[in-house]
Every structure is written in structure tokens, then in C-alpha cells.
Write an enzyme that holds these catalytic residues in place. Sequence first.
Site, short mmCIF file in Angstrom:
data_model
loop_
_atom_site.label_atom_id
_atom_site.label_comp_id
_atom_site.label_asym_id
_atom_site.label_seq_id
_atom_site.Cartn_x
_atom_site.Cartn_y
_atom_site.Cartn_z
N SER A 144 43.60 -83.16 18.70
CA SER A 144 44.04 -83.63 20.00
C SER A 144 44.09 -85.15 19.99
CB SER A 144 43.09 -83.17 21.09
OG SER A 144 43.47 -81.91 21.51
N ASP A 192 49.44 -85.03 28.94
CA ASP A 192 48.04 -85.12 28.51
C ASP A 192 47.78 -86.41 27.71
OD1 ASP A 192 45.44 -84.66 27.72
OD2 ASP A 192 45.79 -82.59 27.11
N HIS A 240 42.62 -85.34 28.09
CA HIS A 240 41.40 -84.52 28.00
C HIS A 240 40.39 -85.12 27.02
CE1 HIS A 240 43.34 -82.25 24.56
NE2 HIS A 240 42.10 -82.15 24.17
N1 ARG Z 1 43.46 -76.52 24.64
C1 ARG Z 1 43.52 -77.90 24.29
C2 ARG Z 1 42.35 -78.25 23.33
O1 ARG Z 1 41.77 -77.39 22.76
C3 ARG Z 1 43.60 -78.78 25.48
C4 ARG Z 1 42.46 -78.74 26.43
C5 ARG Z 1 42.57 -79.60 27.63
N2 ARG Z 1 43.21 -78.96 28.74
C6 ARG Z 1 42.57 -78.18 29.65
N3 ARG Z 1 43.24 -77.59 30.58
N4 ARG Z 1 41.27 -78.05 29.62
O2 ARG Z 1 41.51 -79.04 23.48
N1 ASP Z 2 43.30 -79.18 22.15
C1 ASP Z 2 42.71 -79.30 20.85
C2 ASP Z 2 41.84 -80.55 20.71
O1 ASP Z 2 41.22 -80.97 21.67
C3 ASP Z 2 43.73 -79.23 19.79
C4 ASP Z 2 43.90 -77.83 19.32
O2 ASP Z 2 42.90 -77.11 19.28
O3 ASP Z 2 45.01 -77.48 18.96
O4 ASP Z 2 41.63 -81.07 19.65
#
Ligand code: ARG
Ligand code: ASP
Length: 696
Positions: free
Chosen positions: A627, A219, A83
Site C-alpha cells: 500500500s 486513497d 489509510h
Molecule cells: N484493503 C486495503 C489494504 O489491505 C486497503 C485498506 C484501507 N481501506 C479501508 N476501507 N479500510 O490495506
Molecule cells: N491494502 C494493502 C496494504 O495496506 C495492500 C494489499 O494488501 O494489497 O498494504
Amino acid sequence: MKFIKILILFIAFQVSAQQGGMWIPSLLEGMNEQEMQSLGSTLSAKDIYDVNNSSLKDAIGHFNGGCTSEVISDKGLILTNHHCGFSQIQSHSSVENDYITNGFWAKNFKEELPNEGLYIDFIVRIEDVTARVLADVTDTMTEKEKQSKIDSTSNQINKSAKKEAWQGSKIKAFFKGNQYFLFITETFNDIRLVGAPPVSIGKFGSDTDNWVWPRHTGDFSLFRIYADKNNRPASYSKDNVPYAPKHFLPISLDGITEGDFTLVFGFPGRTNEYLPAIAIEQITQKVNPSRIAIREATLNVMDAEMKKDNKTRIQYASKQARIANAWKKWIGENLGIEKSNAIGKKRDFESQFQKLVKQKGLEKQYGSLLSDFEKLYNDFESVNVKRNNFLEVFIRNNELMHMMFRLYQMENAYQKGDASFNKAKESTITRLKGIHKNYNASLDKNVFEAIMPLYSKNINASIYDKTQFTNLDSALELLKGEPKKVIKKLNNDAAFVYAKPFFDELYNSIDPQFQSINSEINALQKIYMKALMEVMPEERYFPDANSTLRVTYGQVKGYAPRDAVYYNPVTYLDGIIEKYIPGDYEFDVPQKLQDLYKAKDYGQYADTNGKLPICFLGTNHTSGGNSGSPAIDAHGNLVGLNFDRVWEGTMSDMNYDPEICRNIMVDLRYVLFIIDKYAGADHLIKEMKLVHPKRK
Ligand code: ARG
Ligand code: ASP
């Protein structure tokens, strides 16, 4: 700084099993080092951060200012999340060459794909410059005077900082402006895409599984840093060569089991762990609900149109992911704050604080802090909500309005003369081109109709049929000619005429009000931070995240979110097959992965139980920006790749609770399995250093 001394002194006596905290890498000696070792680490503070010798920190790169990445070979190979590299993967994709759907693997250096604008920063050195920054700040100054003194002194320190010609530097405030650090940095600009799994692996579970455990997402994506012939940062050139890093992370094939030590090293963006209850109340009860509603309205439109049309799906993949990600996080944050009674607990904590202030005879300095907060936040509420809604609607969700905003700023620059206009025009054109690269005017119009009513009664979607800016060519045509003429044409454009009063209101009323109260809040928060450390020295303090390099550590550990429910900390490939829904846009599984599962063809990547590990949980205190951060084992090897947090713990940016806050990492064995067994890119595996730290 007296309070820092008190802090360090105190913490030295308080090494406990209690965790949480994102620590400054140059200050790990003592408390953190001991605590890490008590959790099973064999690393010294110097193994992690050293100015004179290579150390772990030399392998950690800030990826494009928003994510973390790490070097995993002596040829500058970079690992980060799927991502985090998603917009690059998307930018090389088309309906014919769909790297989002099919994945991408460069077979050699030549096939690696350059990415304009993408950069990675490394930290060369960190220095405490608090005394110098605050030297000329006096108590008699107003907050504004203090800040401008701090800014000008920081500027000077920055300019005179010892560094090489190719290095940069910056100064950042910590503990709400009670402490300052200087960072010497090295920034690489030639970063090429090396590999990415198909989205059905890299984003398996998509929005449904996002922020949720149990998780089965691969990921990850791979890039490579290129440098000039002297191994120094350089802009893109075909003559550049793979970067030889000061340090790269070996990868452990022995994996993790529950209880193992893990250290997550990266660049968390922003946390707010020391807010007063009234602030948390405002964020969760006023700000979050309205921005959740705006994004939900946008997503309803986007999701439907992306499902209808393949081209739109590719075009909006990255925008949709960005909007959906924070939308879901805010929902989880609100649930967590409510369920853990975070506001009630904060209120109790605050009465305790108030009592101690009195007991310690500090009423004169700190007695009115909390009531001042109440008053300021009450004054702040409506303008804070309004400004947030503005940003959501006009900047983050609707693209035509975003374009108008840039044009409005260009018009403002025109007031300052032709030179500043021309500069603004250039950057506006870059923006417009960026937006139009993936723009669907009819989708955007539907978004407009869905969200504008949430901001204003004045809605006029017919501007979409009249404006020149839904088409790049006609937009660029309008911007041609003498500055004066351009401004005149602009003020005849239907979308601009519609949008302008909203921007006037932002600049003339919303923003000035917002800034004025906000700076008072910040000044108060700075005193409150100092007061907390002085009045309650037995508490555990770490500086809030501010996009600087931090260390957080903990253990592999499950959690119990509710009565009788316990989550194991490791998921396996079996779970992917359980979740498999043929043809589904979130839960489809590539045939090849199913075949490997049936054949149990896991090679050297299986766990001791014969299964293939996918993701695992830890008690590391992470945030957005972490991330792509490496999860490092007790010996300094890479075992996981951080990418998310669990649903019950998304509130951790305001209220870290060690019982239920967990970070989610991809097991590196799954990453290697995908590269090797799934993609057949074993030339990349050969580049890495694979180790067995658990074998005797
Ligand atoms: N929640 C995670 C972060 O804040 C991963 C996001 C990527 N995944 C998704 N399904 N959009 O960035
Ligand atoms: N998914 C998040 C990021 O993109 C990490 C988190 O918020 O825990 O940095």
C-alpha cells in the site's frame, strides 16, 4: 548456492508472458529485465536499482514499517495512501478540528504537522551474504544449532558492514532461509503531515468497497521528510529543513490505457506461496473461520457505537479500520481458495512432485517431505488455532486485556530484577498512554462481553467496574512506588487477577508447544523450498515477501471473475456519482466534488475521452505492505498509487493466479486533481515535476 544457479540458468530460457512474482531489485538483470522490456518497459535494471548512481529505488521509502511511500519532489514531498497515514491524520483531529471529515492541507512548510514516532526507511544497498551467513553451518548440526549459528554470524556481518555513521543495516532470510541478504538503510524520523483529502474521498466506499472492484477511492495522503542542515536523518527539530532526495519520481499527465506496462516498487510484508496443501487447508478451514468470527463480534459492537457518537467515531476510526481490513480479507481469501480449488490443485501438484522425486532418484533426501508436513500440521492444528484466537482476543481486539498483557510482561521483567522492571515499566506506561489516548471503557467492555465467550467459558465483565486500568490517571497511580509494592498492587487489581491465568497458560503451555512445532515446520519448509527448485526447475520461483524492497511488474488489465462477467480496468468520476448516497457514512460525496463533476472542470487531469479517471487495475503481484507503492510507467514516471487488490484475488498471498489476481491503484491524475482543483493546494503541484511521456 547451486540451486540458485540452476534457477537463474533456467529462467533465462523461460521469458514468457506468464506473470506474478516479487523480485529482488538488485537481481533484475537478465530474466526480469528482458521480461519487463517485452511488456513494453524502456527501463534497464540499472535505472531501477543502482548502487553508484541515483536510481528509482532512491525514491522508495518504507513508511512506518508497514506501508510504502515515494518521494515526488526535490523538497522531500512524500506520497502514500490515506489509510497508511490514517492514524496520523486521526491523531491531529478533534471534534472541533476534524481533519478526518474535512481533510487537511498545509498552506506552507510552517503549517506541516510533526508526527511523533513516524519514520521512513530508504535502502542504500543490497548485498548477497548467503555464503558468509552459512559458512559455519554444517549438516551434522541440529536445526536449533544451525539457527543460532546463523544468528550469531549474521550479527557479526551486520556489525562489520560498511556503512556511514547515520546508516543502519539488517540481514534478512530469503527462500525460507536458503539465501540471505544484507540491507544498508537510512531512516528519517522527522516526517510531517502535508495534506489529506476528506475521508469521503480518501476512504470512499469504506468497508463495503474495501477489497472490491470497481473502486473509486482517492486513497492518498501527503507527508514531507525533514532532515538536518547536512541533509541527514535527524529527530524532530524546528531547525530541520525539507529533505533533498537522491531521486524523486516525475509524474506523468498522460496516464495509462489497457495493456500499458506498470511496475510497482515497494515493501510487501508477508506471502506464503510455497505452502503444502495441508497448510492452506488448516489456514482456510480452521484458523480463518475463528478469527473472522472474533473480529465480526468486535466490529458489531464498534460499528454501532461509532455511528451513535461523534467522539467515538473519531477515537475508534483507526482501530476499526485495522480490524475490519483483515477481517474482510480473510473472508475473501477463503472464498477465493475454495472457488479456485486451490487445495485440490496443490494436491495434484504435490503428487506430481512426489513422482518426480522418485524418477530423479531423490527419494532419500526428499521422499518423506510431504508426509512429514501432514504429520506436523496435524499435530499443529489445535495449538495453532488456540494461539491465533488468543492473539485476536487478548492483543488485537480487547484493549483492557491488551493492557493486562503488557502488565503481565512487566511482572515477568520484575523477576529479572529492578533494572529490567523499571525499563519494562517505562515501555508499559508508554503503551497505556497510547491506548488511553483513544479509549472508551464502555465500548471496550461490550467488546469483551462479545468476544470472550469465543475463547473461554470464564467470562467476568464486572472487572471493568473494579479495575484501575480503565482510567489512565488511576492506572498511573497504581504504577507508582517501589517495584515490589507495584507488583503487589497489580496482583490485587480485578482485571489483572482475571487475566493472569490466561497469560500463564499462553507462556507455560500454548506458546512452547506452538514454537516447538512451528520451528520444525520452518525447517521442513526450508528443505521443501530447496527441493522444489531442484526437482521442478521449470517452475517460476521468487522469494516470499518479507518486508524487504521488491519489484513487481505487469500490465494494466481487466479480468473475468465469472461466466460472462468482464471488469474494465479503469473507473471514472461518473462512477462516484453513480455510487453517491447523500449523507451515507460510506458513499457520501462532497458538494465541491459534485460541482466539479457538473462543470466537467477537470483541467489537465482528464483522460483523452474527456472523463476524469479514478482507479485502475494491473497484473502486478502485490501484498499487504505494498500500500502506497508507486505504479511506475515504462519510462520511470509515476502513474498510479497502489492501495488494494480485487475480491476474487485476495488469496494471492497463498495462491497467485494471474487470471484473476489484480492490484488496484489510484490514478495519479485523480490525486493531482484533488490536490489542485478540489483543495486548491496548487503550491504543491508546482513543487512536482509533471511530464508528458506519450506526446511525440
Ligand atoms: N484493503 C486495503 C489494504 O489491505 C486497503 C485498506 C484501507 N481501506 C479501508 N476501507 N479500510 O490495506
Ligand atoms: N491494502 C494493502 C496494504 O495496506 C495492500 C494489499 O494488501 O494489497 O498494504
